[in-house]
Design a protein around this motif. Sequence first.
Motif, PDB file in Angstrom:
ATOM      1  N   HIS A  17       0.847  -1.191  -0.035  1.00 46.39           N
ATOM      2  CA  HIS A  17      -0.066   0.020  -0.057  1.00 46.39           C
ATOM      3  C   HIS A  17       0.784   1.264  -0.030  1.00 46.39           C
ATOM      4  O   HIS A  17       0.446   2.109   0.589  1.00 46.39           O
ATOM      5  CB  HIS A  17      -0.841   0.212   1.022  1.00 46.39           C
ATOM      6  N   GLN A  18       1.966   1.128  -0.363  1.00 51.01           N
ATOM      7  CA  GLN A  18       2.797   2.384  -0.630  1.00 51.01           C
ATOM      8  C   GLN A  18       3.191   2.495  -2.093  1.00 51.01           C
ATOM      9  O   GLN A  18       3.053   1.650  -3.074  1.00 51.01           O
ATOM     10  CB  GLN A  18       3.976   2.042   0.274  1.00 51.01           C
ATOM     11  N   PRO A  19       3.668   3.744  -2.618  1.00 52.66           N
ATOM     12  CA  PRO A  19       3.930   3.892  -4.118  1.00 52.66           C
ATOM     13  C   PRO A  19       5.014   2.942  -4.417  1.00 52.66           C
ATOM     14  O   PRO A  19       5.109   2.619  -5.631  1.00 52.66           O
ATOM     15  CB  PRO A  19       4.551   5.255  -4.222  1.00 52.66           C
ATOM     16  N   ASP A  20       5.950   2.634  -3.670  1.00 58.70           N
ATOM     17  CA  ASP A  20       6.967   1.543  -3.991  1.00 58.70           C
ATOM     18  C   ASP A  20       6.781   0.142  -3.825  1.00 58.70           C
ATOM     19  O   ASP A  20       7.527  -0.404  -3.563  1.00 58.70           O
ATOM     20  CB  ASP A  20       8.321   1.901  -3.652  1.00 58.70           C
ATOM     21  N   GLU A  21       5.619  -0.439  -3.787  1.00 58.81           N
ATOM     22  CA  GLU A  21       5.041  -1.352  -3.658  1.00 58.81           C
ATOM     23  C   GLU A  21       5.776  -2.469  -4.451  1.00 58.81           C
ATOM     24  O   GLU A  21       5.864  -2.134  -5.669  1.00 58.81           O
ATOM     25  CB  GLU A  21       3.585  -1.663  -3.596  1.00 58.81           C
ATOM     26  N   MET A  22       6.345  -3.411  -3.971  1.00 55.02           N
ATOM     27  CA  MET A  22       6.963  -4.548  -5.131  1.00 55.02           C
ATOM     28  C   MET A  22       6.490  -5.793  -4.719  1.00 55.02           C
ATOM     29  O   MET A  22       6.769  -6.206  -3.338  1.00 55.02           O
ATOM     30  CB  MET A  22       8.573  -4.236  -4.784  1.00 55.02           C
ATOM     31  N   THR A  23       6.132  -6.702  -5.400  1.00 55.72           N
ATOM     32  CA  THR A  23       5.873  -7.998  -5.081  1.00 55.72           C
ATOM     33  C   THR A  23       7.033  -8.849  -5.399  1.00 55.72           C
ATOM     34  O   THR A  23       7.558  -8.990  -6.561  1.00 55.72           O
ATOM     35  CB  THR A  23       4.587  -8.467  -6.266  1.00 55.72           C
ATOM     36  N   ALA A  24       7.388  -9.444  -4.517  1.00 58.15           N
ATOM     37  CA  ALA A  24       8.724 -10.327  -4.733  1.00 58.15           C
ATOM     38  C   ALA A  24       8.516 -11.637  -4.791  1.00 58.15           C
ATOM     39  O   ALA A  24       8.997 -12.296  -5.706  1.00 58.15           O
ATOM     40  CB  ALA A  24       9.555 -10.117  -3.109  1.00 58.15           C
ATOM     41  N   LEU A  25       7.443 -12.304  -4.280  1.00 58.74           N
ATOM     42  CA  LEU A  25       6.939 -13.769  -4.414  1.00 58.74           C
ATOM     43  C   LEU A  25       5.432 -13.691  -4.659  1.00 58.74           C
ATOM     44  O   LEU A  25       4.872 -13.247  -3.851  1.00 58.74           O
ATOM     45  CB  LEU A  25       7.274 -14.549  -3.291  1.00 58.74           C
ATOM     46  N   GLN A  26       4.994 -14.712  -5.664  1.00 57.15           N
ATOM     47  CA  GLN A  26       3.530 -14.918  -5.936  1.00 57.15           C
ATOM     48  C   GLN A  26       3.399 -16.128  -5.571  1.00 57.15           C
ATOM     49  O   GLN A  26       3.945 -16.967  -6.661  1.00 57.15           O
ATOM     50  CB  GLN A  26       3.247 -14.307  -7.083  1.00 57.15           C
ATOM     51  N   ASP A  27       2.331 -16.694  -4.956  1.00 58.92           N
ATOM     52  CA  ASP A  27       1.703 -17.953  -4.886  1.00 58.92           C
ATOM     53  C   ASP A  27       2.818 -18.978  -5.161  1.00 58.92           C
ATOM     54  O   ASP A  27       2.860 -19.855  -5.853  1.00 58.92           O
ATOM     55  CB  ASP A  27       0.855 -17.984  -6.321  1.00 58.92           C
ATOM     56  N   ILE A  28       3.785 -19.344  -4.191  1.00 64.60           N
ATOM     57  CA  ILE A  28       4.693 -20.225  -4.216  1.00 64.60           C
ATOM     58  C   ILE A  28       4.026 -21.552  -3.369  1.00 64.60           C
ATOM     59  O   ILE A  28       3.739 -21.038  -2.211  1.00 64.60           O
ATOM     60  CB  ILE A  28       5.850 -19.695  -3.488  1.00 64.60           C
ATOM     61  N   HIS A 221      10.529 -13.763 -11.806  1.00 65.74           N
ATOM     62  CA  HIS A 221       9.579 -12.764 -11.246  1.00 65.74           C
ATOM     63  C   HIS A 221       8.830 -13.210 -10.490  1.00 65.74           C
ATOM     64  O   HIS A 221       7.627 -13.109 -10.094  1.00 65.74           O
ATOM     65  CB  HIS A 221       8.723 -12.361 -12.587  1.00 65.74           C
ATOM     66  N   GLY A 222       9.250 -13.884  -9.143  1.00 68.14           N
ATOM     67  CA  GLY A 222       8.736 -14.178  -7.961  1.00 68.14           C
ATOM     68  C   GLY A 222       7.794 -15.661  -8.072  1.00 68.14           C
ATOM     69  O   GLY A 222       6.828 -15.673  -7.100  1.00 68.14           O
ATOM     70  N   ARG A 223       7.957 -16.268  -9.309  1.00 70.36           N
ATOM     71  CA  ARG A 223       6.988 -17.524  -9.408  1.00 70.36           C
ATOM     72  C   ARG A 223       7.819 -18.798  -9.663  1.00 70.36           C
ATOM     73  O   ARG A 223       8.800 -18.293 -10.275  1.00 70.36           O
ATOM     74  CB  ARG A 223       5.785 -17.396 -10.713  1.00 70.36           C
ATOM     75  N   ILE A 224       7.439 -19.896  -9.364  1.00 72.57           N
ATOM     76  CA  ILE A 224       8.321 -21.008  -9.678  1.00 72.57           C
ATOM     77  C   ILE A 224       7.649 -21.546 -10.839  1.00 72.57           C
ATOM     78  O   ILE A 224       6.740 -21.570 -11.495  1.00 72.57           O
ATOM     79  CB  ILE A 224       7.986 -22.276  -8.601  1.00 72.57           C
TER      80      ILE A 224
END
Lengths: 230, 105, 385, 335
Positions: A17-28, A221-224
């Motif tokens: 919830h901040q401007p520099d939001e960064m998704t590092a991992l998704q659905d692992i 990109h944060g996914r397997i």
Amino acid sequence: MSQLIIVERLHKIYHRHQPDEMTALQDISLQILAGEVVALTGPSGSGKTTLLSLLGCMSRPTSGSIQLRDSNVAKLPERFLAKIRRETFGFVFQQYNLVRDLSVLENVMLPLYPSDQSLREIKKAATAVLDQFELAGMLKKKVKQLSGGEQQRVAIARALVADPEIIIADEPTAHLDSELAQDLLQILAVLNAAGKTIVIATHDPSIYQSSLVQRRFDLRHGRIVEEHSR
Amino acid sequence: MTRGTIYLIFIAVLLFMTTGLLITSSTGIIDLTEKRQLVQALGITDLSLSSEARYTRHPSQADLFSAFQDFPAAFEHFPTGSIIAPNPVGFFSRVKIQHHSGKQN
Amino acid sequence: MLRQLKILEFTLSSLLRRKYKNLSLITVYAFTIATLGSVLFLTHALKMEATGSLTTAPELVVQRVAAGRHDLIPTAYTEVISKLPGVASVTPRVWGYYYDSLIKANLTLVGISSYQGDLELLEGRLPDNAEECAIGRGVAIAFGPAIGDDLVLEDSGKSRTVFKITGIFRAESNLLTNDLVVLQEAALRDFFSMDQKLATDLVVQVHNQREIKTLAKKIKYNLPDTRPITRDEILHTYDTLFNWRSGMMLAVAVAALISFCILAWDKATGISAEEKQEIGVLKAIGWETSDVLAVKFWEGTVISLTSFVLGILAAWIHVFAFGAPALVPLLKGWSVLFPEFQLTPAVDFYQVFVLGFLTIVPYLACTVIPSWKTAVTEPEYVMRG
Amino acid sequence: MILHPGILALLCGSLITVLVMLLASWLGVQILLRWDMSSSSEEQLLLERKTWLVSTLLNYALGFQIFSVVLFIFTAEDIHRLFVGAMCATGSLNANLVGWLVLLVKGILLFAAAFWVVLNRLDQRTEDCPLVRPKYLALVLITPLVVLDLYLQWRYFSGLQPEVITSCCGSLFSAGGDSVASDLAGMPVRQAMLLFFSIIGSYLVVLSFCIVFKASVLRHLLFIVSVLMFFVSIGAVISFISPYIYQMPSHHCPFDMLQANYSYIGYPLYVGLFVATLYGMLPGLCQPLRKYASLRREIDSFEKRWLWVAMAGMLVFLTISCWQMLFGSFKLFGY
């Protein structure tokens, strides 16, 4: 073999919830069996280190669960994570992360300070581990006076001093020449033979293609994106 | 021996020395009989600590107009005055009687 | 307990690693404490000296005040006062100040009428006749004479008067007698050309100690131009005098303390990248936040406790072994005859406690937040290099 | 007056504590408003870290409070010379009646802060931290007390007028007055002793039962007995323990025993009493918390230790207060 770590639908988002939001991992989602050697591969920025730090209980995921044996460590308060890190994991970092001004012996003693052992016992345990790595002659030397290979061995000795069940290694060969990298592989092989589970993040083919690694998860990109098993 | 033990011993020795010094100097009964005899014989009322002016030589005997009795502090000419309080508290000041307190002397 | 000991061990080794930085911090800290401690010790020792030895001072001194100034008192007042009930005796006292233009110092000339017996603190004897005198150590040093020599003073008629020195007060009594010249009463009157019917002040002895205040009031009532001073008031003056002085010194020193705290704060907040890395490593390999906080607590305690004890020791040695050389100029002011005193060690535990309180509390308070900031370093930090 | 070093130290220290407590309660409010154990957001993580800061701050503040009470009495003792008629701390406290209020507030604060620290330590050992909200609510409630403490101290010290003639313990704690204190001092010694020893006896009995049995009603009982014991003991100190310690039948001052003349015997005495009361109250106080499963484990593991500490404190208190009665040559009953 029994399942040691079960990861389900893990997400890690930095600065949410901040401007520099960064998704590092998704659905692992992944499982690691006891006594296995697992490699996490992928280019830099793919989320290897983040996943490794989550597996090693160094930080908490944004959502999802990490089951370590019977307990879900994703929701534990920080202070319990420290205890788990101390008792279950041994860490080998990319930059060794030794305290440069301390002696070899003191560096290896560090993980045991918060334990219930007395100082003498800690010293004994540290000396024993250092002995195994042929470092007994340089106990009093400052870490900054050591060569790269020696520092690497001190770092491994420190990871092993508490006799952990799981060894986490982040790019362990990044600063080593190929000869030393082979040494390291041998050490890891010995440890694995002794029953330790090993998780390595690396982009060094000589590691993840070696016969030691039983399974490999490739991250983008944060996914397997791919799972190889031998 | 570990550093911790060495430090604890070091600090314990220091503390021991200090408290020893402090205790001997706080409870060691000073023999003042000779001085008291002298004071009695000569009728001395003050210390001869600062003799630059008569109101600093005998703070308790000074004139009413001099620095010690003037309050708020008068302009002072002597360094002693800057570290000795003008009109020491309770010195010849008014006495108020608190109503609910007992006796008055 | 065991854990704390281990953490202390680690703390000491990490303090030792930065030994120059920490040693300089301890030095500054100990110096601040030694300064404050010296002030407290010196003033307390002087206070004890004054309140202890002046307990035999005259119970009641009656001065005369004329036109707001201290004036010579008529000896006739003696009869009025001695008629008051409860008065044991009234003795006129004759004494005065003498400024010597040669050595540019003020002397106190005291006239005694008769005193039988020896004074322990007097080398030689008190004057027996009008040509003799006994002098304080300070006078002896300023004029250079010894027992048997002559002391030459200029009387009010501008003529030289010669006194034979029969006694010099011992150094132990310097704080009381340094600038004294003791003469026979008749000789003093002669020297100051003082009328026989006048005296400097009157000393009143009282039967019952509890009556002193009442008597003082009665004297003031019967002789409105007088000003009685009780012994209690003298002692009280000295008590508060030195309290006030040390309080003021402390107030001034608080400034020094605050600047020291700023230094400590700065030291504690300015964590180097190296230190942050180190804490991160500790956290990563399994140290809890509370362990790191304990390290920081021990760091503060070791530094402040060591400095405090060293500072107090230094202050004690400075004041009682060397006679407070750094503070004496402050007390001395323009005095030419400043007593060389050897203080009897006298320490108030309360003051030491207060000093500890005033120095350790702000220091620890300054380091809480910075140490928390260090302690919550994320373990993950070290993996990101 | 204000320039007395002790007063300076007390006011400085209290000011620092107020600042520290204001900071702590500001953090506490944030934690109260946004705490969500089930969330794993970064904000929650930050809050979790802030709890460390708050508990460190509170530990320091409690440490300060302990020294502050000692220093306050010490200072009152030291400044009595400035007041006509005052002979000990009681005299200085009487010089401006706010003094007694300060002492009261300091006492309450000491207990409140100690409870907070113990509860916090318990809570931090559990995984789910069930006490977070009550704890920080309590923190926000303690803070005004600290501010009050500073304000009252300021009022007390700035309102001191050295010219005022004060009554001293001689008159406050003498049998002839009409205050509560003099009622205590004038109480027939035999009855006071009977009351004191019966309450101490029941305290010891309940305590030993608590050590042996696990019934929760015993803990509640111990709580009540501890509170009673505290007040009765304070009364007993004024009524007959202090005359025994001073070996003087009419000397009832509860502070004089803290002085060097009586070789600081008052410190272990009061510390023992404080410890016995505090640790006697703790098991009862924690009974309602046993409804949380995680806390119950921690309480069970700590309770034994608390009870033994309470016992030790009581023994220290009892030994020091009764030593003179049993072995001293002085007899109060002759008078």
